[in-house]
Design an enzyme around this catalytic site. Structure first.
Site, short mmCIF file in Angstrom:
data_model
loop_
_atom_site.label_atom_id
_atom_site.label_comp_id
_atom_site.label_asym_id
_atom_site.label_seq_id
_atom_site.Cartn_x
_atom_site.Cartn_y
_atom_site.Cartn_z
N PHE A 1 47.28 49.46 36.69
CA PHE A 1 48.08 49.49 37.92
C PHE A 1 47.76 50.67 38.83
O PHE A 1 48.60 51.12 39.59
CB PHE A 1 49.58 49.48 37.58
CG PHE A 1 49.96 48.47 36.53
CD1 PHE A 1 49.81 47.12 36.77
CD2 PHE A 1 50.44 48.88 35.29
CE1 PHE A 1 50.15 46.18 35.81
CE2 PHE A 1 50.77 47.95 34.32
CZ PHE A 1 50.63 46.60 34.58
N GLU B 1 48.35 43.18 44.91
CA GLU B 1 49.35 44.18 45.27
C GLU B 1 50.44 43.70 46.23
O GLU B 1 51.55 44.23 46.21
CB GLU B 1 48.61 45.39 45.87
CG GLU B 1 47.82 46.10 44.77
CD GLU B 1 46.84 47.15 45.28
OE1 GLU B 1 45.93 46.79 46.03
OE2 GLU B 1 46.99 48.32 44.91
N LYS C 1 47.24 29.63 39.30
CA LYS C 1 47.99 30.07 38.11
C LYS C 1 47.97 31.60 37.98
O LYS C 1 49.01 32.24 37.87
CB LYS C 1 47.38 29.42 36.86
CG LYS C 1 48.18 29.65 35.60
CD LYS C 1 47.58 28.81 34.47
CE LYS C 1 48.39 28.96 33.19
NZ LYS C 1 47.84 28.08 32.12
N THR D 1 44.14 41.03 35.79
CA THR D 1 44.44 40.23 36.97
C THR D 1 43.84 38.83 36.89
O THR D 1 44.27 37.94 37.63
CB THR D 1 43.89 40.95 38.21
OG1 THR D 1 42.57 41.41 37.90
CG2 THR D 1 44.73 42.15 38.56
MO1 MOS Z 1 45.52 49.56 42.42
S1 MOS Z 1 47.07 50.87 42.65
O1 MOS Z 1 44.40 50.08 43.63
O2 MOS Z 1 45.01 49.63 40.82
#
Ligand code: MOS
Length: 740
Positions: A244, A706, A635, A471
């Site tokens: 993150f 994000e 998904k 991700t």
């Molecule tokens: Mo993100 S805060 O650019 O991993």
């Protein structure tokens, strides 16, 4: 277009993850592996006057205790410690000297045969300090905060120029709202602990498995710190259990593990404890003042946004904290000020959508307050000041389907049934509140290199040094490659998270999906061109006269797009050409087109139910409508937004790093006392992706990592106001703040 892009394809690494076959940095084993345990500072500022490691050294199984006094040489200049995404300043150097810059700073590494022995022995290291006064409270440091001045920032994070006559516009405004908003320090708390396993190879080279969002960044950094040659150290990070933003910069577990491996010429693993992860950086605390001025008809006429954010004494970390305000809404007059408060803490750092959730908590709370003052529906206020242009830079957006987000989100939520008066809606004994907010983030694309190796049997390996921080990068890479190569998904294998692979930026800023998918497209074009050349050599080739941009790859064939009956199979083309394998590597440099703003947007609607007796807040419903360009995988994209909304619930109601300012030490450095949402806190979340065509890159991808968290906390805060009539301007909204 194709069978995979845009579908709900399950993660290709899903089975490996749930069966434990996917290995993380601290899970790679070699015979004779040693284990390091970190000793940390118990003061916030000063110097070490005495470090006694003798008791630790006497423990059976302890190999060595490394400190600044006995460590092997490390670089002595700031430049060597500057990683790819380092902010301005003088980077922290682990175990470098006797100086203490923050509480929890690593000051020794105990290396032993087992992690248990190392950890026990670490408890026996005694330290004496000479302490000096410290400051860890942003409110104590805010008066001394200094403005950010260009050109300190590498990528234009300095506040935009003021426009119009903001002071005069504020003074003449028919309706004004002014407020101060506070977001505390928050920590990332990924599930996977930071760890590095350094394998000391027989030839002296190092193979480093590290938890990171950028293997090449870590590799370059380690080479700088230790003066190693690039070929002497390889960094791998095949899987990451959440980061993150905390893994964008190289962290000290890697330095310490490499330090020990070099000192002892052994393989070494260092894993941080959960409390030690609170020394890795954090979302900076932010004190903001927002002033809004509007005409009586609800036309926004003035925005003033001032922010003070926290950084360390040695580096200046900041992002575009204030500029979001003048970007989001149409407003002729705007001004911004952003100051940095220096604290005796580690340097603050990126955390999911750095700056935007904090900035928009203030802006979107203030907009809600302005709507109340105007006696206007908060959604209607947003629509009245909807901006078709990026006013900060006076340019259009490449695409902006925010209006559609508002429409679809409101409809799915049932917003038109809202009674605007606070405390007007109930469900039995509970107060019901409905709030909404807007989100905005950047849609960036970075230079990237992708290599594709295609074999005659129709399988392809796609390689790039990017990470997959959870991700779904493995999966979207495979989807894009499969579609563009015209092969089944199962025939694609993905190689990533290895510093020896073709160049990638760190995985952050929501830019990898756009960067790597378009990067794959570029390399596929090169593969296609080579295949076409081979296909032309097939006797009586039906593609003899076809140009590269007239053919596509589909179903294992090279096909003339104008006449689908004219085709040559990949297998035939390669067989006739006498090649078993085609390999192409291409770099994609996004065109530097600054004539248009590229952003993702969202509209978030939240429902809270509040027990008036106890004050318990439940976020019973959230609808998040996202305009984020083309969605590669519905998904994994939905999962991104769901996770973001959950984190937004945490930001609104739970998360706060509490520091005992007398000690300068985090008091809740664990996930029992640093609260994050649990299942019981998460109810109905609906994700909507609105259609948005964008042509700023060939695939129309904007990135979704994000945008989902931005706007969630203010939507909830606004819902809490609507339910209770009480405005809470400092996060998190805990029970005590509803019951003064
Ligand atoms: Mo993100 S805060 O650019 O991993």
């Amino acid at each position: 277009m194709a069978p995979y892009i845009g579908t709900a394809t399950s993660r290709i690494d899903g089975i490996a993850k749930v069966t434990g076959a996917a290995k993380y940095a601290a899970e790679f084993n070699v015979p004779g592996l040693l284990h390091g345990s970190v000793v940390t500072s118990t003061i916030a500022k000063g110097r070490i006057t005495r470090l006694d490691t003798s008791a630790a050294m006497r423990v059976k199984g302890v190999i060595d205790v490394l400190t600044h006094e006995n460590r092997p040489p490390m670089a002595d200049n700031d430049q060597a410690y500057k990683d790819d995404v380092a902010p301005p300043g003088s980077p922290f150097r682990p175990l470098y000297d006797d100086k203490i810059k923050f509480n929890l700073q690593p000051i020794a590494l105990v290396v032993a045969e087992t992690s248990e022995v190392a950890r026990f022995a670490a408890s026996l290291v005694t330290v004496e300090y000479e302490e000096v006064a410290h400051v860890t409270d942003i409110f104590a440091a805010r008066d001394a905060a200094v403005p950010i001045k260009p050109p300190a920032s590498p990528v234009g994070f300095t506040p935009p120029k003021a426009r119009g006559q903001p002071n005069r516009a504020l003074a003449r405004a028919a309706v004004r709202h002014e407020g101060e908003y506070y977001v505390p320090i928050e920590h990332h708390n990924p599930m996977e602990l930071y760890g590095a396993t350094v394998i000391h190879e027989s030839d002296g080279k190092l193979t480093v498995y590290d938890k990171t969002q950028g293997v090449q960044n870590v590799q370059r950094y380690l080479c700088g710190v230790f003066g190693m040659k690039p070929e002497g150290v390889r960094v791998l990070s095949p899987f990451v259990g959440g980061a993150f933003g905390s893994g964008l910069r190289p962290q000290f577990e890697a330095v310490l593990a490499v330090l020990a491996a070099r000192a002892l010429e052994r393989s070494v693993r260092v894993v941080l404890t959960r409390p030690q992860m609170y020394a890795l950086g954090y979302r900076p605390a932010m004190v903001q003042r927002i002033a809004l001025g509007a005409d009586a008809d609800g036309t926004l006429d003035a925005i003033a946004h001032d922010a003070v954010t926290a950084t360390s004494q040695f580096e200046e970390y900041f992002r575009q904290e204030t500029g979001w305000s003048g970007l989001l809404y149409k407003c002729a007059n705007a001004k911004y000020e952003h100051k940095l408060a220096r604290l005796d803490l580690p340097t603050s750092c990126d955390m999911r959508a750095p700056s935007a959730p904090t900035a928009l908590f203030a802006l979107e709370s203030a907009m809600d307050e302005l709507a109340v003052a105007l006696e206007l529906d908060p959604l209607e206020l947003r629509l009245r000041c909807y901006s078709e242009r990026d006013q900060n830079h006076d340019r259009p957006f490449s695409s902006k389907a925010l209006r559609e987000c508002y429409r679809q989100g409101a409809e799915a939520f049932g917003w038109n049934k809202r009674n605007g008066a606070p405390r007007s809606m109930r469900d039995g004994s509970e107060l019901v509140g409905w709030g909404m907010a807007t989100g905005i983030w950047e849609a960036l694309q970075m230079p990237i290199t992708v290599r594709i190796a295609l074999t005659a049997n129709g399988s392809a390996e796609v390689a790039c040094a990017t990470s997959d921080i959870g991700t779904g990068t493995y999966t979207i890479m495979a989807q894009v490659a499969a579609d563009m190569l015209g092969l089944p998904l199962e025939n694609i294998s993905i190689k990533l998270g290895d510093s020896t692979l073709p160049n990638s930026p760190v995985e952050g800023g929501s830019w990898i999906a756009a960067s790597v998918s378009n990067g794959i497209a570029t390399t596929v074009a090169a593969v296609r061109n080579e295949l076409l050349e081979l296909a032309k050599k097939v006797p009586n080739s039906p593609l003899a006269n076809a140009a590269p941009d007239e053919v596509k790859l589909a179903d294992g064939m090279i096909v003339d797009e104008r006449d689908g009956s004219r085709s040559v199979s990949i297998a035939d083309a390669m067989r006739h050409g006498g090649v078993e394998r085609i390999e192409q590597e291409e770099t994609t440099n996004p065109t530097a087109d600054d004539s248009r703003a590229r952003n993702t947007h969202s509209a978030v609607f939240a429902e809270v139910k509040i027990d008036e007796e106890i004050g318990v807040i439940r976020v019973t419903r959230v609808v998040s409508a996202i305009a984020g360009g083309r969605v590669l995988n519905t998904k994994t994209a939905s999962s991104q937004i769901l996770g973001s909304v959950v984190w937004g619930i945490g930001m609104a109601l739970h998360e706060e790093t509490l520091i005992d300012h007398k000690l300068g030490r985090v008091m809740n450095a664990n996930i029992a006392e640093y609260h994050v949402p649990v299942n019981a806190d998460v109810h109905d979340i609906k994700v909507i992706f609105v259609h948005e065509h964008d042509d700023s890159n060939p695939l129309g991808v904007k990135g979704l990592g994000e945008i989902g968290i931005i706007g969630v906390a203010p939507a909830i805060a606004n819902a809490v106001y609507h339910a209770t009539g009480k405005r809470v301007r400092d996060l998190p909204i805990t029970l005590d703040k509803l019951h003064p």
